[in-house]
Design an enzyme around this catalytic site. Structure first.
Site, PDB file in Angstrom:
ATOM      1  N   HIS A 153      -3.378  -5.418   0.786  1.00 41.36           N
ATOM      2  CA  HIS A 153      -2.937  -5.835   2.267  1.00 41.36           C
ATOM      3  C   HIS A 153      -3.469  -7.412   2.656  1.00 41.36           C
ATOM      4  CE1 HIS A 153      -2.807  -2.230   3.925  1.00 41.36           C
ATOM      5  NE2 HIS A 153      -3.503  -1.247   3.271  1.00 41.36           N
ATOM      6  N   CYS A 211       0.465  -1.341   0.550  1.00 39.65           N
ATOM      7  CA  CYS A 211      -0.236   0.142   0.238  1.00 39.65           C
ATOM      8  C   CYS A 211       0.888   1.147   0.360  1.00 39.65           C
ATOM      9  CB  CYS A 211      -0.857  -0.062   1.329  1.00 39.65           C
ATOM     10  SG  CYS A 211      -2.312   0.977   0.913  1.00 39.65           S
ATOM     11  N   GLU A 219      -1.487  -8.759   5.022  1.00 35.41           N
ATOM     12  CA  GLU A 219      -1.045  -8.675   6.851  1.00 35.41           C
ATOM     13  C   GLU A 219      -2.549  -8.882   7.619  1.00 35.41           C
ATOM     14  OE1 GLU A 219      -0.578  -5.777   5.329  1.00 35.41           O
ATOM     15  OE2 GLU A 219      -1.601  -4.350   6.187  1.00 35.41           O
TER      16      GLU A 219
END
Lengths: 79, 736, 244
Positions: free
Chosen positions: C214, C97, C216
């Site tokens: 993302h 990002c 994560e």
């Protein structure tokens, strides 16, 4: 004709972008820079005529700028 | 220099003659201009709670888990294992009505500072919003601006926006409501408070520089109605800087971890004046402020302007002289200005210096605790009636499917995806449920525990009966918490009302506060703080009385939570609770019959407790596979929403029991929950429901929604059609 | 739990860079530490050396408020010189990002970001198709596997000139594209208007990678998915292989 519109944060209104850029410049070796203000520049074309200045003024008031927090200036350039 | 005859200074600052006399009494002399400016803000409605204090003190505020009740920057609730949740809700209605983007953004900034002032790391925002009808361009502009402002600030801060509600109705046209709630997590031994202690300790101002922006902003805007002069108030609009606030947050928590802070307070309404005097008041001390040391953004600022500036992204800390350097170093690490601007004294006075010169000297107690209070004679408005509307007051609709489609597409019921996709709702990776459900659930990292949070309000119901409405709002919030399997533990409240100097408004306020107190008492959810927003009027027209509740619940094992979506073909759909739906105040009444009238049903708080206990237990035991509160749009919309969420149809067969079918399907009453259980579990579940009425109303089946009453088919449509109406309504309105 | 301070040969060491305004730094750090073979530590933006790190991780957020342009100010942070050296020496660098935006501004990856086509911030779960599973960042995925990973950005509309695009295609540098649930790359499934529906790319050398979604955020079942785990696993596997 062409209108060149410059929009800047009103005096006294916090400009977070300006402050952040100002803080970053010394790290790149540019000392002594102050009063960084980040604005917008807008170009537009419109029919030439007596009412052009008034029209652009209204455009700024109503849409291009936010008169609550922004000032604007513009110049008209004949083509 | 000659000036035209003017009103006295105190009047220009919004004080009444009697209040001015009170200030003179407290001071033992006439105040100078600096002192008068400070008093005028501290004694404004916004800071002084002049019309609300006498009533608010009756709200229940204590409970086993409550570590901090009202009076601090936020309430704090113990969630076990040495952890606590700080939470608070606040309004930013007036600034948002003037400049929606910055108004909403700085609203987020303010409430977030309240949370980290407690030493807590903000982990979620929730934003209840109310606007006028979206068929007006101005209202669409406000909605778009407010949502963008919330997104810009919250997303940049890295705080997920995980809930809230959005309502559109004419009474909010001239005065939108932008309430903002923040939830934070803190270890119990790291909770900070705003209590200045230790004469000789230093007062450090850190964060942004101070400018003229927002002189008297929050306090003046929030203390008067809107009229034509709102235009002139525009220069008080503040600009939010989420980047600086993010650094402020990290620096504050780093100083917390290093144990550098005696006390911490954010600068909100009335700026240095209120933060310093409130800190002094809590600690029973005095504070000296030297305004010549305050870093300024603009030249030529008057001393009083420095004292009352509401420039954003600033904090005030009390630190010991030994820790001064470490505090300044931590701020420097985060590229923040930090300056010692004063010191703690034992005088119990707020003294203002300009260098060596004493320019203001005020007793702290008078500033903070002695604003006059007002009790107004109440007048019950004519629209509040004793009797509900007759069951046949309105003609029965001919086409029930059409009504259902219209309700699902109502902006008050339809999907709010257009809004929540603009919010980062996943950052911090604690989101245990996707948005769109009854309550949001966050897992607590490093623990099995989860917390559920929701905000609820229903101005229309409160308009018809403020006491019943407020009771129902608390019950609904608790019901939403229970519907994910969590146990409700505490609330924070934002009380949005009109001009309290009017008897009808004061009546609404008193009834609502008392009703809220009754429900909080009965449901065991004490009030941990909040905010009162009066003068929500434009051109003399008040908003609906709108108490908003932000509630938190706890679930010991977050893996056990449930959502509202229908799961498996053949699951049995049960309606729990005995409330009888009514047309009065329903979305159905407004959308189809174009009216708001009658009297809403009252919530049975004892039954409510049992109902919610039953649902929580069913979820935690794994019996209940989905749970959804019946609210706007009645049983029909409740079932439709669960079907849409699960992508599964439902066959519903209801018994009218003397109720006209349209009221049964679309009417509203507090105290009903639709759940699903596996077919094999249904009988046992009903048998074990005890006093809670539990009736089998259908099963999850196929790909269509079918509603029958007493054997007669009323409405039927493919789930895909319902999903289409519900899912795209807001986009359609906003993109036309 | 992996001890982040230890630097045994078994541990793959991620250095998560914290810029002022980073806000996915803690999420990234926490996520790395859920892998038994990995450990994370923070690197401060004013650091000038990067030591004992196998993979530099530029996390998401709004470095310097994203003022001026996303990543424009962060690229001048002292640590970015060290990141450049680290990458030049063949070290693995990932940007998620805002981290991706910084890598673009710094010239460590080709191309640039525009505002999303819809002009709004967008946060939602999207489908991605793995275009190249033969890289240190994607080896634990299958080629053309469809994975669900959320996006959350305002400026994720990737742009590159024709020549640059041709090079990306020719070198297999496009690792992820936005697609629909069936793996079809369509305009409707492109959340931000990215050219070629590009969601993630690597450099020509194959050791610097950036993506807007993302991973994560979907590496733990309790928060909505585990499709991101293979991304981190790929990096861990690759580092361990390199040590053999």
């Amino acid at each position: 004709m062409k209108a060149k519109v410059y929009i800047t944060p009103k005096a006294g209104i916090l400009d977070p972008q300006g402050v952040t850029i100002e803080r970053s410049l010394p790290a790149l070796g540019f000392e002594g820079v102050h009063n960084v203000r980040v604005g917008k520049y807008i170009e537009l074309e419109l029919p030439a005529g007596d009412g052009a200045a008034e029209a652009v003024d209204q455009m700024c008031q109503k849409l291009l700028a936010n008169p609550i927090i922004e000032d604007f200036e513009f110049e008209l350039v004949p083509e | 220099m000659s000036e035209p005859a003017q009103k006295p200074a105190y009047e220009l600052l919004g004080l009444k003659k009697k209040e001015y006399d009170g200030i003179c009494d407290a001071m033992g002399r006439e105040p100078n201009y600096v002192e008068l400016a400070v008093f005028s803000l501290m004694w404004s409605e916004h800071c002084g709670y002049k019309h609300s204090r006498p009533l608010l003190k009756h709200l229940p505020t204590e409970g086993e888990r409550i570590l901090q009740g009202p009076g601090e920057n936020a309430g704090v609730i113990d969630i076990g294992e040495g952890r606590a949740i700080a939470m608070k809700i606040e309004s930013h209605n007036h600034p948002s009505a003037i400049e929606p983007f910055q108004g909403a953004a700085t609203g987020i900034g303010g409430i977030v500072r309240d949370i980290f002032a407690m030493g807590a790391r903000p982990i979620a925002n929730l934003d209840p919003l109310h606007f006028g009808s979206l068929d007006k361009a101005r209202q669409r502009f406000l909605l778009e601006g407010v949502v963008e402002g919330i997104a810009a600030y919250g997303n940049c801060m890295g705080i997920p926006t995980i809930g809230g509600e959005i309502h559109f109705e004419d009474p909010y046209e001239g005065n939108c409501l932008v309430n903002v709630m923040c939830v934070g997590m803190v270890e119990n031994d790291k909770i900070l408070r705003a209590r200045a202690e230790g004469p000789g300790n230093l007062v450090v101002l850190f964060g942004s520089t101070t400018g003229r922006d927002g002189i008297g902003g929050a306090s003046i805007l929030a203390s008067a109605e809107f009229d034509e002069s709102a235009e002139e108030k525009r220069p008080t609009v503040q600009v939010g800087d989420p980047f600086t606030e993010k650094k402020l947050l990290e620096a504050s928590l780093e100083m917390r971890d290093k144990g550098l802070l005696v006390a911490l307070q954010d600068l909100g309404a009335a700026g240095i004046s209120s933060s310093s005097s409130e800190m002094a008041s809590k600690g029973g001390v005095g504070i000296d402020i030297d305004i010549s040391r305050v870093p300024l953004r603009e030249q030529g600022m008057e001393p009083f302007e420095i004292m009352i500036s509401e420039s954003q992204e600033r904090m005030l800390a009390v630190v010991t002289p030994e820790n001064e350097q470490a505090v300044l170093d931590t701020c420097a690490k985060w590229d923040l200005d930090a300056t010692v601007v004063g010191k703690v004294t034992d005088t119990r006075r707020l003294r203002v210096f300009d260098g060596d010169e004493l320019i203001g000297d005020m007793p702290v107690t008078a500033l903070v605790d002695e604003a006059p209070t007002y009790v107004v004679d109440t007048v019950r408005p004519a629209h509040e009636v004793d009797e509900p509307l007759a069951g046949d007051h309105y003609p029965e609709p001919k086409d029930y499917s059409e009504v259902l489609t219209a309700l699902l597409a109502s902006p008050n019921i339809c999907s709010k995806r257009w809004v929540y996709e603009q919010y980062d709702h996943m950052v911090q990776t604690n989101n245990a449920l996707w948005p769109g459900g009854a309550a949001a659930v966050l897992r607590i990292k490093g623990s099995d525990t989860g917390i559920a949070v929701t905000t609820d309000g229903n101005g229309r119901h409160c308009y018809l009966d403020p006491r019943r409405g407020a009771r129902a709002v608390v019950a609904e919030a608790a019901r939403n918490i229970s519907c994910v399997g969590a146990e409700p533990v505490a609330i924070t409240n934002c009380l949005n009302f009109g001009n309290p100097e009017k008897g009808e408004i004061y009546h609404q306020f008193r009834e609502a506060v008392e009703g809220m107190g009754e429900a909080c008492e009965a449901l065991g959810t004490p009030v941990t703080g909040g905010n009162v927003s009066f003068y929500n009027e434009s051109f003399g027209q008040a908003i609906y009385p709108n108490p908003v509740v932000g509630m938190m619940g706890i679930v010991d094992d977050v893996r056990l939570i449930q959502d509202h979506s229908f799961k498996d073909e053949g699951d049995v759909i049960l309606l729990l609770g005995g409330a009888r739906p009514a047309v009065d105040g329903s979305e159905y009444q407004l959308v189809v019959h174009g009216e708001v009238a009658g009297r809403i049903p009252d919530v049975d708080l004892e039954m409510e407790k049992q109902l919610q206990k039953l649902v929580r237990a069913g979820i935690l035991e794994g019996k209940i596979k989905s749970a959804h509160d019946v609210s706007s749009g009645g049983i029909a919309c409740c079932v439709a929403e669960a079907a849409i969420a699960g992508g599964a149809g439902a066959d519903i067969e209801l018994e009218t029991d003397g109720l006209r079918p349209d009221l049964l399907l679309f009417g509203e009453a507090p105290g009903l929950i639709v759940v699903t259980v596996a077919g094999a579990d249904a009988d046992a579940f009903i048998a074990a429901a005890g006093d809670v009425p539990a009736q089998r109303i259908g099963r999850v089946a196929g790909g269509a929604l079918r509603f029958r009453a007493d054997g007669e088919e009323l409405a039927s449509m493919p789930v895909a059609d319902a999903a289409g109406a519900w899912g795209s309504a807001l986009e359609k309105i906003l993109e036309h | 739990m992996a001890a982040s301070s230890q630097t045994s040969v078994e541990t793959v060491r991620f250095g998560v860079v914290v810029f002022p305004g980073s806000n996915c730094d803690a999420d990234s750090y926490d996520m790395v530490n859920t892998f038994p073979g990995a450990g994370a530590r923070y690197l401060w933006h004013k650091d000038t050396v990067i030591e004992d790190v196998d993979c530099v991780f530029l996390p998401g957020g709004f470095s310097y408020g994203d003022y001026l342009r996303c990543g424009a100010i962060a690229r001048f942070s002292p640590i970015m010189a060290a990141v450049r050296d680290f990458a030049a020496a063949g070290g693995l660098v990932i940007g998620i990002c805002n981290g991706f935006q910084i890598l673009l501004e710094a010239g460590l990856l080709p191309g640039a970001m525009h505002q999303n086509e819809g002009l709004k911030f967008i946060c939602k779960l999207v489908s991605l198709r793995v275009e190249n599973a033969g890289t240190p960042f994607t080896s634990a995925y299958e080629k053309h596997q469809v994975v669900k990973i959320p996006v959350a950005h305002h400026e994720g509309n990737y742009f590159i000139d024709d020549e640059g695009m041709a090079a990306l295609e020719a070198n297999g540098q496009i690792l992820f594209r936005y697609c629909d649930d069936d793996g079809e790359v369509t305009a409707a499934a492109n959340p931000n208007g990215s050219l070629g529906s590009i969601a993630g790319i690597c450099n020509a050398e194959g050791n610097v990678f950036g993506m807007m979604p993302h991973p994560e955020r979907v590496s733990d079942a309790i928060v909505g998915g585990t499709d991101g785990r293979a991304f981190f696993q790929s990096i861990i596997d690759s580092v361990l292989e390199g040590r053999e």
